[in-house]
Structures are given as structure tokens and as C-alpha cells.
Design an enzyme around this catalytic site. Structure first.
Site, short mmCIF file in Angstrom:
data_model
loop_
_atom_site.label_atom_id
_atom_site.label_comp_id
_atom_site.label_asym_id
_atom_site.label_seq_id
_atom_site.Cartn_x
_atom_site.Cartn_y
_atom_site.Cartn_z
N GLY A 1 -1.50 0.97 -4.87
CA GLY A 1 -2.75 0.36 -4.43
C GLY A 1 -3.91 0.96 -5.19
N ASN B 1 1.57 0.71 5.67
CA ASN B 1 2.07 -0.05 4.52
C ASN B 1 2.97 -1.14 5.07
OD1 ASN B 1 4.58 0.65 1.95
ND2 ASN B 1 3.15 -1.04 2.11
N CYS C 1 0.85 -1.19 0.00
CA CYS C 1 0.00 0.00 0.00
C CYS C 1 0.88 1.23 0.00
CB CYS C 1 -0.89 0.03 1.24
SG CYS C 1 -1.89 -1.44 1.47
N TYR D 1 10.13 -3.03 -9.07
CA TYR D 1 8.76 -2.90 -9.60
C TYR D 1 7.89 -1.89 -8.86
CZ TYR D 1 3.78 -4.07 -10.19
OH TYR D 1 2.42 -3.99 -10.39
O1 PRP Z 1 4.29 -12.21 -14.16
P1 PRP Z 1 3.15 -11.35 -13.72
O2 PRP Z 1 2.38 -11.99 -12.60
O3 PRP Z 1 2.31 -10.91 -14.85
O4 PRP Z 1 3.77 -10.06 -13.01
C1 PRP Z 1 4.78 -9.27 -13.57
C2 PRP Z 1 4.21 -8.17 -14.40
O5 PRP Z 1 3.31 -7.36 -13.61
C3 PRP Z 1 3.83 -6.06 -13.48
O6 PRP Z 1 3.17 -5.18 -14.39
P2 PRP Z 1 1.88 -4.32 -14.01
O7 PRP Z 1 0.92 -4.37 -15.14
O8 PRP Z 1 1.36 -4.69 -12.66
O9 PRP Z 1 2.40 -2.82 -13.80
P3 PRP Z 1 3.24 -1.82 -14.73
O10 PRP Z 1 2.25 -1.09 -15.60
O11 PRP Z 1 3.86 -0.89 -13.73
O12 PRP Z 1 4.24 -2.56 -15.51
C4 PRP Z 1 5.29 -6.16 -13.82
O13 PRP Z 1 5.77 -4.93 -14.33
C5 PRP Z 1 5.30 -7.23 -14.88
O14 PRP Z 1 4.96 -6.70 -16.14
N1 GLN Z 2 -0.19 -4.05 3.45
C1 GLN Z 2 -0.43 -2.85 3.36
O1 GLN Z 2 0.46 -2.15 3.00
C2 GLN Z 2 -1.74 -2.44 3.86
C3 GLN Z 2 -1.76 -2.57 5.34
C4 GLN Z 2 -2.36 -3.82 5.92
N2 GLN Z 2 -1.51 -4.96 5.79
C5 GLN Z 2 -3.77 -4.10 5.45
O2 GLN Z 2 -4.26 -5.17 5.56
O3 GLN Z 2 -4.49 -3.29 4.95
MG MG Z 3 4.54 -4.54 -16.04
#
Ligand code: PRP
Ligand code: GLN
Ligand code: MG
Ligand code: SF4
Length: 524
Positions: free
Chosen positions: A104, A178, A78, A319
Site C-alpha cells: 500500500g 487488511n 493493505c 504478485y
Molecule cells: O496488467 P497490469 O494492470 O499492468 O498489471 C500487472 C502488472 O502490475 C504489476 O507490477 P507493479 O508495477 O505494480 O509492481 P512490481 O514492481 O512489483 O512488478 C505486476 O507485476 C505486473 O507487472
Molecule cells: N483493504 C484493505 O486491506 C484495507 C482495509 C479496508 N478495506 C479499507 O477500506 O481501508
Molecule cells: Mg510488475
């Protein structure tokens, strides 16, 4: 995402939620009844607002039932923000939350303090869906905290959207968190045996209940007392009627930074990109184990005991954090660019064009193309209204999310030998779909390069990575290549990851890449 449809209210004397109306949404389950004192004007978007002269109880309805298993599996990443000493506190919190929306996408909330009263407003959805000008106008005061939430199991519940507000012996207190508390189950059992009642399924509530039972005589001492009983990851901000308190766990898993605006107001946020958007100057990180208190007397610092070895999450620069943030003293941009350069050095391939998987793969692809001396182009376009897919709560929404989000560009791809660079492969939702898209757009060869090592282990410290779901779980790189359908697949080596993390790479958690975790299970 499950939609929360309804909230009703009643006075404490009746104790049973009274539904103002019951829409027919299939399965419905009652989740929470949360007593809140009349001193708190509790606001929810979508008319989730009610107030009585005595007290308020909320009952939220979801069309998706939450099992105990779902609740145990909740692992979230988060974002938090906090502002002290600015007449526009709620607007600043809102703008800062927009800047960290990538942390989030399921729920957002802000609580402000004004005239000895806390004003909370929380809702399910994106920041822009929960807050508008009129909602922000209902959040007066010069101090505020905010939260964006990402929950990763099927259930998305209004009851778990933060900040949480509690009425304690010393007055009202709000918290935004978070991280993930690995001793939550143990704490909850202990607290329930002492008579505490939990209103939510979130680990964060344990902090409030620990504060409830603390015998210390000030909020700050109670917060320290509670935090010293927590195990796991927590970057948290607390709000009382006249104070802000920012805390980071002793290992510093999750980021938290401090800044200042030109009018002297103090700002905290998960990432520096949130400071930039509200014209706050970055001052410094909240250090691991540090407690910073801001009130009318200025800023005071305390330290949690015991001091522990730093263990910042290496997946943040890979990421989670935004590319223009500085996290754990690293520029996310430079980290990703270096990872791309090292990837090109370790795993070169003869090809015509380097393309990124937008968005988080962009900077690493630039580094790869530069080092390889190969033209760089946007062979996949990201639709402007699309968010992140990895942080969607269900596999179905993640699958659809990738399809809706990315479109191949035949003018870049047709007849080409393509290297496609992404930051990570986690569950393997994205990679097979984009390989297929690139081929369908006419590419002759598709080579995947991933700017982090294979993710082989779960995360207990705030990112939803469960071992059973991981593409790399029990597979060789060749087996992963077959699943993704590309012509070649290579990952950044662990050595190179350490190199990109800098001289202090031992101060980073790499548990999901190595299966060696910084917290011994005996501590949980
Ligand atoms: O193997 P997976 O389970 O698919 O996870 C990895 C992918 O997910 C994320 O992208 P995402 O679309 O969440 O965000 P971004 O737009 O910041 O790349 C990350 O950048 C990869 O592209
Ligand atoms: N994990 C987060 O960063 C959010 C806080 C907390 N773990 C929740 O359940 O909401
Ligand atoms: Mg991605
Ligand atoms: S296990 Fe992985 S995702 Fe979790 S804190 Fe460690 S490095 Fe970050």
C-alpha cells in the site's frame, strides 16, 4: 492521488468544523467530522494536529470529490503490523511498515498505547513521508499497531487512512485491517438502523460499530462477537490500552504472521519480510479463524465460529507478497521460480535472451531462463525511486507510472529475439508499453510469458480487480497478444498454478482465474 489539504478542529459543543484557513484548491469537499475524546492525542502529519480540552473533530479536504460509486468500488490490499512489549514500539512498527510498503502506497498510520492513552498518527503518502524521527517521538509506549493503505479508485482520503481509533463503552480501541468485507453494505444498513453513525467510507469501520453495540463484557469477547458477523476477508490487529489482539478470517484469505524478538516482544505482520527487518524470528501463521490475544499475562488463543474451508489468496504469492516473504507456508521465491520453470516447460520459444519485467517478474524469469537454458539479462531497468504501478489509484497514474519506472537497455535487446517474463497481466497497463519499449530498443522479436493464468474475474476479497477493466475479459489469448503487440503470448496453466501452490492447492482461492468463488453470494 487526491491530496488532503486541511484539517481543523472544534469542540463537541459547536458541532461544526471551523476552517483554520481555506486554500484555493479548485473543487473541495468536506468529508468527515470525527469526534475523538480528549483522552486520545490525535496526530496527523502536515500539521494536521489539534487538541482541545474537550474533544477534537477533524475535517479533511480533498481536491477530488468522492461519489457514492467511488466509495462502493473501493477495494484494497493493505498491510498491517503490531508490536507488544518493546519500548521502541513505534519505531519498530514504522520499520515493519516500510518493509511492506509494496502492499500500500497511499497512506500510512501508527497507533501506540501509553499510560492508558492511545496515540494515533496517520497521513497520506508513503511511510517515509508520513513518519520521521520527531513524529515517531510523539508515539510513546510499548504496544503499537500500524497500517499501509492502497485504495484503488480516484479518491484518496485521509479519513480512510488506518488505523482507526474509537471510544467504546469499555475504553479506547484501535484497529488496522487488511481485507475487504463483502457484507459491509448490509452491516452498515443494520448498524445505521440501530443508530450507529459512520465517520468514514471504509468497510473496516463496520467492525468498530459492531463492537460498539456488542453486549459482551470484555474487549476480546466483543471483538470475537463482531468478527463472527463479518463476511469476506480480514486480517486485523486491534489495540487497547494494554492488549494486542490479532484476528484472521476463517477462510484465511489474507496473510498474517506472528514473530518474537530476542527481548521477548511479540510481533504480528502481514508478511514475514516485516519480521526480518526488525530482527523478529518468525514463529507461525495466525491460523484462519484464530484470535490471538497478547497482554501482560502472556498469549491466549481463541477460535471464531463457524470453522470454514481454508481459501488463501493465490494472488499473494503470484504478485502481492514480497519475494523474500513466506506466505501461507510457501516461500514466495520458490513459488515464483517454480512457476517460471513450469512456464518454460509448457510454453517454450526459440530465442536469444530471457528478460524479466521488474520487479515482480524477476524470479519467474530466472526460473524460465534456467529451465530453457537461455541466457538471462536485465533488459528493462527499474528506476530506484519507483514504486508499484498496479496499486496506483488511477489509470492515468498507472500509465505514467510504467513509463517512469522502466527503461529498456539496448545493449541487451538490440537485434535479439527476446522472451519477456512477467508475473501477471491484469488491466494490461504494463504489457503493451514494455513490448513497445523493447522493440524501440532494437529487439527483433518479443515473446511474452506470464507466470499465472489469465485473470478473467473480479476480486471481492481485497484486491482491486474489477471485471470490466481486465485485459482478459472476453478476449482470447490471441486477441490479448494483438493488444499487447508481442509476437507470441502464453500464460501459465491453471494446472501448473495448482502444482506451484503445493499439495494443499484446494485450500487456495483461485476465483479471479476460474470465476469460481469461495463465498456463496447468499452469505454476503
Ligand atoms: O496488467 P497490469 O494492470 O499492468 O498489471 C500487472 C502488472 O502490475 C504489476 O507490477 P507493479 O508495477 O505494480 O509492481 P512490481 O514492481 O512489483 O512488478 C505486476 O507485476 C505486473 O507487472
Ligand atoms: N483493504 C484493505 O486491506 C484495507 C482495509 C479496508 N478495506 C479499507 O477500506 O481501508
Ligand atoms: Mg510488475
Ligand atoms: S479472487 Fe483472486 S485476488 Fe481475490 S482472493 Fe481470490 S485469488 Fe486472490
Amino acid at each position: 492521488m487526491a491530496t488532503t489539504h486541511h484539517v481543523s478542529s472544534l469542540t463537541l459543543s459547536s458541532r461544526k468544523p471551523v476552517l483554520s484557513s481555506q486554500p484555493s484548491y479548485g473543487r473541495r469537499s468536506l468529508y468527515v467530522c470525527k469526534p475523538i475524546s480528549s483522552k486520545i492525542l490525535h496526530l496527523r502529519h502536515n500539521n494536521f494536529f489539534n487538541k482541545t480540552s474537550e474533544s477534537i473533530v477533524f475535517a479533511t479536504y480533498s481536491d477530488e470529490k468522492v461519489s457514492d460509486n467511488d466509495v462502493k468500488e473501493l477495494r484494497e490490499e493493505c498491510g498491517v503490523v503490531a508490536v507488544y512489549g518493546d519500548p521502541d514500539a513505534s519505531r519498530l512498527c514504522c520499520d515493519a511498515l516500510r518493509a511492506i510498503q509494496h502492499r500500500g502506497q497511499e497512506g500510512a498510520g501508527i497507533v501506540t498505547a501509553y499510560d492508558n492513552v492511545l496515540f494515533p498518527l496517520t497521513g497520506v503518502g508513503l511511510v517515509g513521508e508520513v513518519f520521521d524521527e520527531s513524529k515517531l517521538g510523539q508515539l510513546p509506549g510499548e504496544i503499537g499497531i500500524g497500517h499501509v493503505r492502497y485504495s484503488t479508485t480516484g479518491a484518496s482520503m485521509l479519513q480512510n487512512v488506518q488505523p482507526f481509533v474509537s471510544e467504546t463503552r469499555l475504553g479506547h480501541l484501535a484497529v488496522a485491517h487488511n481485507g475487504n468485507l463483502t457484507n459491509y453494505e448490509k452491516l452498515k444498513k443494520m448498524l445505521q438502523e440501530k443508530g450507529c453513525i459512520f465517520n468514514t467510507c471504509s468497510d473496516t469501520e463496520a467492525v468498530l460499530r459492531l463492537i460498539d453495540i456488542s453486549k459482551k463484557t470484555t474487549f476480546v469477547l466483543q471483538i470475537i462477537d463482531a468478527c463472527e458477523q463479518l463476511v469476506g476477508s480480514y486480517s486485523m490487529v486491534f489495540l487497547t490500552k494494554d492488549k494486542l489482539v490479532a484476528v484472521r478470517d476463517p477462510r484465511g484469505f489474507r496473510p498474517l504472521v506472528m514473530g518474537r524478538r530476542s527481548n521477548g516482544s511479540v510481533v504480528f505482520a502481514s508478511e514475514t519480510c516485516a519480521l526480518d527487518i526488525i530482527q523478529a524470528t518468525y514463529k507461525r501463521e495466525v491460523k484462519p479463524g484464530e484470535v490471538i490475544v497478547v497482554d501482560k499475562y502472556g498469549t491466549q488463543t481463541f477460535h471464531l465460529s463457524p470453522q470454514l474451508e481454508r481459501s488463501c489468496c493465490s494472488f499473494e504469492p503470484i504478485y502481492f507478497s514480497w519475494h523474500n516473504s513466506e506466505v501461507f507456508g510457501l516461500s514466495v521465491h520458490d513459488f515464483r521460480y517454480n512457476a517460471g520453470i513450469r512456464l518454460a516447460t509448457e510454453s517454450p520459444v526459440d530465442c536469444d535472451v530471457v528478460i524479466p519485467v521488474p520487479h515482480s517478474g524477476v524470479i519467474a524469469a530466472e526460473g524460465y531462463a534456467f529451465k530453457a537454458g537461455i541466457p538471462y539479462a536485465m533488459g528493462l531497468h527499474r528506476r530506484p525511486d519507483s514504486g508499484r504501478t498496479f496499486i496506483q489509484p488511477t489509470q492515468e497514474s498507472r500509465d505514467i507510472g510504467v513509463k517512469r519506472k522502466l527503461t529498456p537497455d539496448p545493449s541487451v535487446l538490440e537485434g535479439k529475439r527476446v522472451v519477456v517474463v512477467d508475473d501477471s497481466i491484469v488491466r494490461g497497463t504494463t504489457a503493451p508499453q514494455i513490448v513497445r519499449m523493447i522493440r524501440e530498443a532494437g529487439a527483433k522479436e518479443v515473446h511474452m510469458r506470464i507466470a499465472c493464468p489469465p485473470i478473467i474475474g473480479p476480486c471481492m476479497y481485497g484486491v482491486n480487480i474489477k471485471k470490466s477493466e481486465l485485459l482478459a475479459n472476453g478476449k482470447t489469448v490471441e486477441e490479448m497478444r494483438q493488444v499487447t503487440g508481442c509476437d507470441s503470448l502464453a500464460f501459465l496453466s491453471l494446472e501448473s498454478l495448482k502444482n506451484c501452490l503445493g499439495d494443499d492447492s484446494s485450500g487456495f482461492c483461485k476465483g479471479c482465474f476460474t470465476n469460481e468463488y469461495p463465498i456463496p453470494s447468499s452469505e454476503d
